[in-house]
Enzyme design. Sequence first.
Site, PDB file in Angstrom:
ATOM      1  CB  SER A  54      -0.902   0.006   1.236  1.00  0.00           C
ATOM      2  OG  SER A  54      -1.788   1.111   1.204  1.00  0.00           O
ATOM      3  NE  ARG A 299      -3.433  -7.352  -3.204  1.00  0.00           N
ATOM      4  CZ  ARG A 299      -4.598  -7.900  -3.582  1.00  0.00           C
ATOM      5  NH1 ARG A 299      -5.070  -7.694  -4.799  1.00  0.00           N
ATOM      6  NH2 ARG A 299      -5.301  -8.629  -2.749  1.00  0.00           N
ATOM      7  CB  THR A 335      -4.860   0.789   6.758  1.00  0.00           C
ATOM      8  OG1 THR A 335      -4.109   0.544   5.562  1.00  0.00           O
ATOM      9  CG2 THR A 335      -4.331  -0.090   7.872  1.00  0.00           C
ATOM     10  CB  CYS A 490      -0.420  -8.139 -16.762  1.00  0.00           C
ATOM     11  SG  CYS A 490       0.749  -9.021 -15.699  1.00  0.00           S
ATOM     12  CB  CYS A 515       1.559 -13.983 -11.077  1.00  0.00           C
ATOM     13  SG  CYS A 515       0.032 -13.375 -10.355  1.00  0.00           S
ATOM     14  CB  CYS A 518      -1.657  -6.892  -9.017  1.00  0.00           C
ATOM     15  SG  CYS A 518      -1.974  -7.163 -10.784  1.00  0.00           S
ATOM     16  CB  CYS A 521      -5.272 -10.735 -15.276  1.00  0.00           C
ATOM     17  SG  CYS A 521      -4.912 -11.862 -13.909  1.00  0.00           S
TER      18      CYS A 521
END
Length: 546
Positions: A54, A299, A335, A490, A515, A518, A521
């Site tokens: 984050s 992410r 958060t 991606c 990968c 995140c 896709c």
Amino acid sequence: MERESMEYDVVIVGAGPSGLSTAIKLRQISEETGKDISVCVLEKGSEVGAHILSGAVLEPRALFELFPDWKERGAPLNTPVTSDKFLFLTKNSSVQLPTPPQMNNHGNYIISLGNFCRWLAEQAESLGVEIYPGFAASEILFNPDGSVKGVATGDMGIGKDGEQTSNYTQGIELHAKQTVFSEGVRGSLTKEIFDKFQLRKNADPQTFAIGIKELWEISPDKHKQGLAVHTVGWPIDNSTYGGSFLYHLEDNQVSVGYVIGLDYQNPHLSPFDEFQRFKLHPKIKSYFEGGRRIAYGARALNEGGYQSIPDLTFPGGLIVGCSAGFLNVPKIKGTHTAMKSGIIAAESIAKSFEKEKKEFGVEVAEYKKQLSKSWLWSELFKVRNIRPGFRAGLIFGFIHAAIDTYIFKGKAPWTLKHHNDHDSLRLASHCEKIDYPKPDGEISFDKPSSVFLSNTNHEENQPAHLKLKNDLVPIDYNLKYYDAPEQRFCPAGVYEIIYDDQGLMPQLQINAQNCVHCKTCDIKDMSQNINWVVPEGGGGPNYPNM
């Protein structure tokens, strides 16, 4: 072969802020009342924090509720925000704008969310919570009456051919009176729960963004500890929602990132490349000249807010945190709301246990009731119309946000709607191609070198965790009509269109090893043909200080 099983009062899937807050509050209640509540947390990352990414600026409101003495406990909140800047960028210049009230960070802290989760895990374990990193929950278990019984971890040591290898280890079942899903954005099991219990039927579609982040060490003379900078405008166009952040942490480190709404329309757009050219802006580039990039990650985040919150409970379990979609988009913070949802979930579960005597399959209706009375609910309600207002463009979005904030004060007599992100792309032939500059290797970079910095690794001899529902769709539909946008949306180079020696016969190649989890896709694919499922436990990125 019958699987080994373990039984707990509560099993929590995912060791993010919401899951760990749920676990901590349950054990705090257990100690206060003297009534034991056994709690287990499963985490698919190799360690707690390995998959956590984050910005991040933390509003400590929920942390104070969980641990009023967090400072004495050594929580890693080392950098209070000292000043905010909000910039509008054109191609070669910038204009400083007044900071929107929701983005005023007085009293907040610039943190590494991964390190914060590692600290939360230490607090949880000291209270008796059992945490199992490296174990990915891959299956939901049900009681005969259809209620959720718990989850099972995935088998390990399955080869690409689907057969057991010499390293085969069978997964285990974890049974619970209540199963809490805190997988984060677009969790694979949470998606199944949504469908099984039709939890989204009364909510707008969830809408998402992709956030791409780098951690830099910059020259001391350019570092301003506690400075939080946000930008809008260039390099994206007026019809695309997005912006950047630069957060100056301690030790001459800066978190820099770019967020783009996944409702963008041009299939030629590449969020990764937009981020790289953003760093080349004269106002931004000067920060990083002479510096060193030390980490990279990406992410998805959910942006639907109030109107996209699904039903949150079902027989045998409930949903917390970003799995439910509690991000406050104008604040760019989720958060504190994720933690608050976990606290309320724990209180509601404990109350249910006292009333129902820890029975299997009970639906904890108290959770939604208490959420609707909390500051979390009112906070999201007040800003519900700001994000969807930007669907009409940047300028209108700002005007509408100002009216909603200053005139209606979040109480407008209407609620704007959200739409599915995967429906937003226009045909490639109807959109202008984007000429991205080649990376210079100093300020801007390519995907392979970036993925290397994410420390991403998967056991290579395993079935791909990116599943295609129809193998023909990537070429016959995606490539034909949209120029295969999975190559661009991606941020890790997972999807490639390759050709034979004659430049004919295109095929989609999936580099699952790259990968970074995140989930973009799974969200953005126009035909919803890609299904992201968990790989072997422990696989994926290993983010340091992100």
